[in-house]
Design a protein around this motif. Sequence first.
Motif, PDB file in Angstrom:
ATOM      1  N   ALA A 138       2.202   1.897  -3.455  1.00 36.20           N
ATOM      2  CA  ALA A 138       1.182   2.409  -4.380  1.00 36.20           C
ATOM      3  C   ALA A 138       0.902   3.878  -4.137  1.00 36.20           C
ATOM      4  CB  ALA A 138      -0.096   1.581  -4.216  1.00 36.20           C
ATOM      5  N   LEU A 139       0.808   4.300  -2.864  1.00 30.90           N
ATOM      6  CA  LEU A 139       0.576   5.710  -2.554  1.00 30.90           C
ATOM      7  C   LEU A 139       1.742   6.571  -3.018  1.00 30.90           C
ATOM      8  CD1 LEU A 139      -1.004   5.372   1.005  1.00 30.90           C
ATOM      9  CD2 LEU A 139      -2.187   6.037  -1.104  1.00 30.90           C
ATOM     10  N   ASN A 140       2.949   6.139  -2.792  1.00 28.42           N
ATOM     11  CA  ASN A 140       4.112   6.921  -3.223  1.00 28.42           C
ATOM     12  C   ASN A 140       4.136   7.059  -4.741  1.00 28.42           C
ATOM     13  OD1 ASN A 140       5.063   7.286  -0.606  1.00 28.42           O
ATOM     14  ND2 ASN A 140       6.201   5.336  -0.624  1.00 28.42           N
ATOM     15  N   LYS A 141       3.711   6.029  -5.423  1.00 27.44           N
ATOM     16  CA  LYS A 141       3.686   6.102  -6.872  1.00 27.44           C
ATOM     17  C   LYS A 141       2.675   7.139  -7.362  1.00 27.44           C
ATOM     18  CE  LYS A 141       3.304   3.122 -10.920  1.00 27.44           C
ATOM     19  NZ  LYS A 141       3.057   1.746 -11.398  1.00 27.44           N
ATOM     20  N   LYS A 142       1.492   7.177  -6.737  1.00 26.71           N
ATOM     21  CA  LYS A 142       0.461   8.155  -7.131  1.00 26.71           C
ATOM     22  C   LYS A 142       0.926   9.576  -6.827  1.00 26.71           C
ATOM     23  CE  LYS A 142      -3.539   5.083  -6.699  1.00 26.71           C
ATOM     24  NZ  LYS A 142      -4.822   4.822  -6.010  1.00 26.71           N
ATOM     25  N   ILE A 143       1.531   9.784  -5.678  1.00 29.97           N
ATOM     26  CA  ILE A 143       2.027  11.135  -5.321  1.00 29.97           C
ATOM     27  C   ILE A 143       3.064  11.592  -6.332  1.00 29.97           C
ATOM     28  CG2 ILE A 143       3.322  12.400  -3.577  1.00 29.97           C
ATOM     29  CD1 ILE A 143       1.917  10.563  -1.492  1.00 29.97           C
ATOM     30  N   LYS A 144       3.928  10.683  -6.739  1.00 29.66           N
ATOM     31  CA  LYS A 144       4.953  11.061  -7.709  1.00 29.66           C
ATOM     32  C   LYS A 144       4.324  11.446  -9.043  1.00 29.66           C
ATOM     33  CE  LYS A 144       9.271   9.349  -9.616  1.00 29.66           C
ATOM     34  NZ  LYS A 144      10.205   8.188  -9.686  1.00 29.66           N
ATOM     35  N   GLN A 145       3.282  10.735  -9.471  1.00 37.13           N
ATOM     36  CA  GLN A 145       2.607  11.069 -10.737  1.00 37.13           C
ATOM     37  C   GLN A 145       1.927  12.439 -10.652  1.00 37.13           C
ATOM     38  OE1 GLN A 145      -0.047   7.826 -11.461  1.00 37.13           O
ATOM     39  NE2 GLN A 145       1.601   6.387 -12.095  1.00 37.13           N
ATOM     40  N   ILE A 146       1.323  12.732  -9.473  1.00 37.82           N
ATOM     41  CA  ILE A 146       0.664  14.062  -9.307  1.00 37.82           C
ATOM     42  C   ILE A 146       1.691  15.171  -9.402  1.00 37.82           C
ATOM     43  CG2 ILE A 146      -0.565  15.505  -7.637  1.00 37.82           C
ATOM     44  CD1 ILE A 146      -1.967  12.876  -6.712  1.00 37.82           C
TER      45      ILE A 146
ATOM     46  N   GLN B  40      -6.232  13.604 -16.807  1.00 39.67           N
ATOM     47  CA  GLN B  40      -5.102  14.011 -15.979  1.00 39.67           C
ATOM     48  C   GLN B  40      -5.530  15.083 -14.959  1.00 39.67           C
ATOM     49  OE1 GLN B  40      -2.240  15.269 -18.872  1.00 39.67           O
ATOM     50  NE2 GLN B  40      -1.484  13.139 -19.252  1.00 39.67           N
TER      51      GLN B  40
ATOM     52  N   LYS C 272       0.831  -1.212   0.000  1.00 40.29           N
ATOM     53  CA  LYS C 272       0.000   0.000   0.000  1.00 40.29           C
ATOM     54  C   LYS C 272       0.861   1.256   0.000  1.00 40.29           C
ATOM     55  CE  LYS C 272      -3.990  -2.117   2.315  1.00 40.29           C
ATOM     56  NZ  LYS C 272      -4.847  -2.138   3.508  1.00 40.29           N
TER      57      LYS C 272
END
Length: 304
Positions: free
Chosen positions: A277-285, A302, A274
């Motif tokens: 996954a959260l770190n990946k979403k923050i990086k995309q934002i 987007q 988990k």
Amino acid sequence: MPCHVTLFNPLGEPTYEFGALYRDVVSFSPHGRFLCLAGFGNLGGDMNFYELSENKRRQIGTASSHAAIGWGWSPDSRYFMTSTLTPRMNVDNGFKIFKYNGEGPVYEFKQDNVYDVLWIPRPVSDYPDRPRSPSNRSDPSSKSDNEKKVEEKKPASTPYRPPGSTGALAEMLRREKEGPKGKVVSAAPAPTQSAPAPARRTIPGLPPQSDNTKQSKGNKNQQNKPQQQTQQKQKQGNEGKKTAAAAAVAPPPPIPPASNAVTDLAAAADLDKKKKALNKKIKQIEELKTKQANGETLNAEQLN
């Protein structure tokens, strides 16, 4: 390579070995008492003379006849002739005559273009079988020069041997290469015949005994073998059924409960997934924000 010369008796048994020699001619005297082993033709012309009596077999002399091609014994077995002939040799044609012990040549004749030299044939029975002439052993001057050469052999020079070597290997190789010299071979004993089997005793009024009794015993054993094999198979099958029944009656082993350590490890693995996954979403934002700040247009997905 040197050839090995062996003398056999009429039964084909070896009786005497002359050793390894460079020879290609074996010539017996007409009476069979003397023998000449020579190397003529492409060889050097060396000759060895032997006396073959019933009691003794020994070398009595040596000689040499260079470029010899023809040879032959005299009818009285007392002289040996060698000849150099045309067209094999066109020079030094002629013949030489040696005594039975190699002494000589006692006569030599040379002539150009000699094609053949032969003794005048005479019956062997016209001449007696004379043994070797005795010599006065006490008077050395009475011995022939050839006999002195045979009896007074020069000591062989010792070969070089490195320090610490016994020479056993070199001696073994030399024996294999040269073979025995002048060795008397004892004839092998004739095979002894085994005594015949005694005749079987017969009883009057009864049929003669035969091997049927032994064969019947063997047949009984052969007939009993299949029965024994089937009994062993039945025993093995009964034992297998017993083990299978015991395994079916026995309860299955209890399943051990899962330990708390295993559940803790599974929960920790879910938390790690988990977090990733959260770190990946923050990086995309953050990447989308930088693109928007640089003036790039973002689509509706987007922005949402």
